[in-house]
Design a protein around this motif. Structure first.
Motif, PDB file in Angstrom:
ATOM      1  N   PRO A  39      50.038  -9.198  -1.548  1.00 35.24           N
ATOM      2  CA  PRO A  39      50.686 -10.662  -2.058  1.00 35.24           C
ATOM      3  C   PRO A  39      51.067 -11.957  -2.341  1.00 35.24           C
ATOM      4  N   SER A  40      51.927 -11.586  -0.796  1.00 34.59           N
ATOM      5  CA  SER A  40      52.630 -12.969  -0.027  1.00 34.59           C
ATOM      6  C   SER A  40      51.816 -13.722   0.526  1.00 34.59           C
ATOM      7  N   ASP A  41      51.927 -15.096  -0.043  1.00 28.01           N
ATOM      8  CA  ASP A  41      51.591 -16.297   0.734  1.00 28.01           C
ATOM      9  C   ASP A  41      52.736 -16.564   2.168  1.00 28.01           C
ATOM     10  N   MET A  42      53.849 -16.178   1.998  1.00 29.64           N
ATOM     11  CA  MET A  42      54.898 -16.416   3.413  1.00 29.64           C
ATOM     12  C   MET A  42      54.686 -15.826   3.983  1.00 29.64           C
ATOM     13  N   ALA A  43      54.744 -14.422   4.451  1.00 32.70           N
ATOM     14  CA  ALA A  43      53.675 -13.684   5.664  1.00 32.70           C
ATOM     15  C   ALA A  43      52.548 -13.745   5.733  1.00 32.70           C
ATOM     16  N   VAL A  44      51.942 -14.887   5.531  1.00 28.86           N
ATOM     17  CA  VAL A  44      50.183 -14.940   5.440  1.00 28.86           C
ATOM     18  C   VAL A  44      50.618 -16.136   6.758  1.00 28.86           C
ATOM     19  N   ALA A  45      51.315 -17.047   6.564  1.00 28.22           N
ATOM     20  CA  ALA A  45      52.300 -17.935   7.637  1.00 28.22           C
ATOM     21  C   ALA A  45      52.407 -17.529   8.654  1.00 28.22           C
ATOM     22  N   MET A  46      53.400 -16.099   8.303  1.00 34.40           N
ATOM     23  CA  MET A  46      54.332 -15.285   9.620  1.00 34.40           C
ATOM     24  C   MET A  46      53.320 -14.907  10.234  1.00 34.40           C
ATOM     25  N   ARG A  47      51.989 -14.922   9.747  1.00 36.87           N
ATOM     26  CA  ARG A  47      51.040 -13.956  10.662  1.00 36.87           C
ATOM     27  C   ARG A  47      50.292 -15.102  11.459  1.00 36.87           C
ATOM     28  N   ALA A  48      50.172 -15.771  11.021  1.00 34.71           N
ATOM     29  CA  ALA A  48      49.386 -17.120  12.242  1.00 34.71           C
ATOM     30  C   ALA A  48      50.477 -17.542  12.907  1.00 34.71           C
ATOM     31  N   LEU A  49      52.169 -17.470  12.761  1.00 32.49           N
ATOM     32  CA  LEU A  49      52.869 -17.848  13.928  1.00 32.49           C
ATOM     33  C   LEU A  49      53.304 -17.061  14.297  1.00 32.49           C
ATOM     34  N   ASP A  50      52.550 -15.617  15.029  1.00 33.02           N
ATOM     35  CA  ASP A  50      52.808 -14.638  15.325  1.00 33.02           C
ATOM     36  C   ASP A  50      54.534 -14.203  15.179  1.00 33.02           C
ATOM     37  N   ALA A  51      54.869 -13.949  14.012  1.00 36.66           N
ATOM     38  CA  ALA A  51      56.196 -13.522  13.436  1.00 36.66           C
ATOM     39  C   ALA A  51      56.606 -12.420  13.804  1.00 36.66           C
ATOM     40  N   THR A  52      58.082 -12.130  14.380  1.00 30.89           N
ATOM     41  CA  THR A  52      58.822 -11.346  14.579  1.00 30.89           C
ATOM     42  C   THR A  52      59.843 -10.339  13.775  1.00 30.89           C
ATOM     43  N   ILE A  53      59.080  -8.759  13.340  1.00 32.33           N
ATOM     44  CA  ILE A  53      60.286  -8.309  12.710  1.00 32.33           C
ATOM     45  C   ILE A  53      61.481  -7.506  13.538  1.00 32.33           C
ATOM     46  N   VAL A  54      63.048  -7.867  13.049  1.00 33.40           N
ATOM     47  CA  VAL A  54      63.636  -7.598  13.489  1.00 33.40           C
ATOM     48  C   VAL A  54      63.876  -6.329  12.893  1.00 33.40           C
ATOM     49  N   THR A  55      64.593  -5.630  12.765  1.00 33.38           N
ATOM     50  CA  THR A  55      64.924  -3.987  12.151  1.00 33.38           C
ATOM     51  C   THR A  55      66.597  -3.216  12.603  1.00 33.38           C
ATOM     52  N   LEU A  56      66.946  -2.589  12.235  1.00 29.91           N
ATOM     53  CA  LEU A  56      68.481  -2.196  12.825  1.00 29.91           C
ATOM     54  C   LEU A  56      67.596  -0.336  11.589  1.00 29.91           C
ATOM     55  N   LYS A  57      67.981   0.790  12.389  1.00 29.13           N
ATOM     56  CA  LYS A  57      67.291   1.681  12.468  1.00 29.13           C
ATOM     57  C   LYS A  57      68.329   2.945  11.302  1.00 29.13           C
ATOM     58  N   ALA A  58      68.585   3.674  11.397  1.00 32.04           N
ATOM     59  CA  ALA A  58      69.642   4.029  10.665  1.00 32.04           C
ATOM     60  C   ALA A  58      70.332   5.364  12.258  1.00 32.04           C
ATOM     61  N   ASP A  59      69.938   5.822  12.677  1.00 38.66           N
ATOM     62  CA  ASP A  59      69.943   5.337  14.313  1.00 38.66           C
ATOM     63  C   ASP A  59      71.295   4.879  14.870  1.00 38.66           C
ATOM     64  N   GLY A  60      70.607   3.207  14.356  1.00 40.05           N
ATOM     65  CA  GLY A  60      71.286   2.596  14.784  1.00 40.05           C
ATOM     66  C   GLY A  60      71.110   1.478  16.878  1.00 40.05           C
ATOM     67  N   ASP A  61      69.867   2.341  16.376  1.00 43.10           N
ATOM     68  CA  ASP A  61      68.372   1.291  17.272  1.00 43.10           C
ATOM     69  C   ASP A  61      68.083   0.675  16.463  1.00 43.10           C
ATOM     70  N   ARG A  62      67.724  -0.514  17.403  1.00 47.87           N
ATOM     71  CA  ARG A  62      67.135  -1.691  16.616  1.00 47.87           C
ATOM     72  C   ARG A  62      65.619  -2.094  17.043  1.00 47.87           C
TER      73      ARG A  62
END
Lengths: 327, 178
Positions: free
Chosen positions: A161-184
């Protein structure tokens, strides 16, 4: 609402380990999760509140890009001068979504993770493979006006349903995460969402306890025209039937580069390189735009009441390309 | 847990499931904020949390421990009405009144957003948005009025925003029903 254990996260690290246990979920804006919890569509045993973590800044990077903290509210992101200046499509997409009150609360990371508004996902009296794996899909053969025409499976035809995510897809965004084992991890938005296939209940590649900490945007595209066009059943505060996010650079009357992503069509913000290939290096004309629409919709399949989305998307894309190219 | 609501400090222990709206209405006796849909769709529950308008039905009281909250009761009282409340009275910006506390809190928050220069979906320019009727309608779309008092709500907001009265819409007799 089923009761749950509530924990306020002391740090991003402890949040990930707290949320890695079965049945645990992060909560930030809560505008979608609490809605679903009231209906017992979501019944987490534990909520890990991340709202007091220092993840709410927008920072310019040395490479010219922007890093958006996961807790930045949708309204603040839309109003951010650096977003308006370099990524107008994102600002426009955010402003096209939800209401003022919701945008003030909903966060960047949460918006990426919001769930479908499929009627049957919300109706706990009916089967839904996404809500209750293996129970069946009521939307196939049911009311499916708002649902997907691309990327579906015989298990699920939900739209993201997101509008924001559609724009981010066109902008080639990268999602940065932190995992439970400490890895990013740094996950390209192209690789972030999963098609429903046999497991529509799994919507992203995130692992248990994995926390979105930020979204990175690359350096703005120089000389680009931006557009977010959303078609919906009422003029405001409604989800997209179809939408287009476009970032296009022209060289005279020739399309020099094009990034196009689509909402309302599929289970994820939709992007197809064949659409852009039909445009780049070509003269901006209705014939070129028709070829791009052909490429986008070649595999589109309606389910009855959403058949109209296919010609609607075609016309919306062509109108958007006229505006983006000045043709 | 504690909250500062309308300038007054409240301390209470409530179930973690309690929404901010239910905290105010059911536990603290502040029944001005209304429960319409309880799903963030109607805006009747709108409060100002740390100065920002939000749907109080879609957030948990426990998440707002320590926050500053303003409800319709704090905005103004009988004999000392907020300018937005007076304008709603003057322009008859309601019929049944159920959505009115949310409309007023939302309108106050909305004008603050406009003052900060925030644009909307109705803005031609994202850097130079000016309030007008279309902007007000778009920015207030999260507040539903089943009585459809919208034209008068827009009038009330126009007055507080300093935009004056709307131009009357004149329709030639022959166009009616055309």
């Amino acid at each position: 609402m089923k009761t749950f254990q509530y924990e306020r996260a002391a740090s991003a690290e402890t949040a990930t380990t707290d949320a890695a246990t079965p049945g645990a979920k992060f909560i930030a804006g809560g505008t979608n999760l609490l809605d679903l919890m009231k209906l017992q569509i979501e019944t987490p045993g534990k909520l890990v509140d991340i709202t007091r973590l220092p993840l709410g800044d927008i920072e310019s990077r040395d490479d010219g890009g922007l890093t958006i903290g996961t807790l930045v509210p949708n309204s603040d992101l839309a109003a951010e001068p650096r977003v308006i200046e370099g990524y107008e499509v994102l600002s426009r997409a955010l402003l096209a979504g939800a209401s003022g009150q919701l945008r003030n609360k909903a966060t960047t990371g949460g918006n990426l993770l919001q769930r479908t508004r499929c009627y049957y996902f919300y109706d706990t009296a009916t089967p839904c493979n996404k809500r209750e794996p293996g129970s069946g899909c009521s939307a196939i053969g049911g009311f499916n006006r708002i649902l997907a025409v691309l990327g579906t499976s015989d298990k699920c035809i939900a739209t993201h349903p997101s509008d924001m995510a559609v724009a981010m897809r066109a902008l080639d965004a990268t999602i940065v995460t932190l995992k439970a084992d400490g890895d990013r991890r740094r996950i390209a938005i192209a690789d972030f969402y999963r098609l429903p296939g046999e497991t529509p209940e799994i919507e992203t590649v995130l692992e248990p306890g994995e926390l979105i900490t930020a979204v990175e945007l690359p350096k703005p595209v120089e000389g680009a025209r931006h557009l977010y066009r959303k078609v919906r059943d009422r003029a405001s505060y409604a989800f997209a039937l179809v939408s287009v996010a476009g970032v296009v650079v022209m060289d005279g009357t020739t399309v020099k580069s094009a990034a196009l992503a689509f909402g309302g069509l599929g289970p994820m913000p939709w992007r197809n390189p064949a659409v852009e290939a039909a445009l780049v290096g070509k003269e901006a004309s209705d014939a070129t735009f028709a070829a791009a629409a052909d490429a986008l919709l070649a595999d589109a399949r309606g389910f009855g009441s959403n058949d109209f989305k296919i010609p609607l998307m075609r016309r919306t894309l062509i109108a958007s390309l006229r505006e983006l190219t000045g043709a | 847990m504690q909250w500062t609501i309308n300038g007054q400090r409240y301390v209470a222990e409530v179930d973690v499931r309690t929404s901010l709206l239910d905290l105010a209405r059911e536990h603290l006796g502040l029944t001005g904020s209304k429960k319409g849909c309880d799903h963030g769709q109607c805006g009747a529950c709108t409060m100002l949390v740390n100065g920002r308008r939000v749907n109080s039905c879609l957030t948990l009281a426990v998440m707002h421990d320590g926050d500053e909250i303003m409800t319709i009761e704090g905005l103004g009282q009988v004999g000392n009405l907020h300018a937005m409340q007076s304008a709603f009275v003057k322009h008859d910006g309601y019929q049944c009144g159920y959505c009115t506390p949310g409309q007023i809190c939302s309108a106050v928050g909305m004008l603050d957003e406009a003052k900060k220069g925030w644009a909307s979906h109705a803005s031609a320019s994202l850097t130079d948005a000016e309030l007008n009727d279309a902007e007000i309608s778009e920015r207030m779309s999260g507040n539903i009025c089943r009585c459809a008092a919208y034209p008068n709500i827009v009038d009330a907001i126009r007055e507080v925003a300093g935009l004056g009265d709307r131009e009357p819409v004149l329709v030639a007799a022959g166009e009616v029903g055309a």
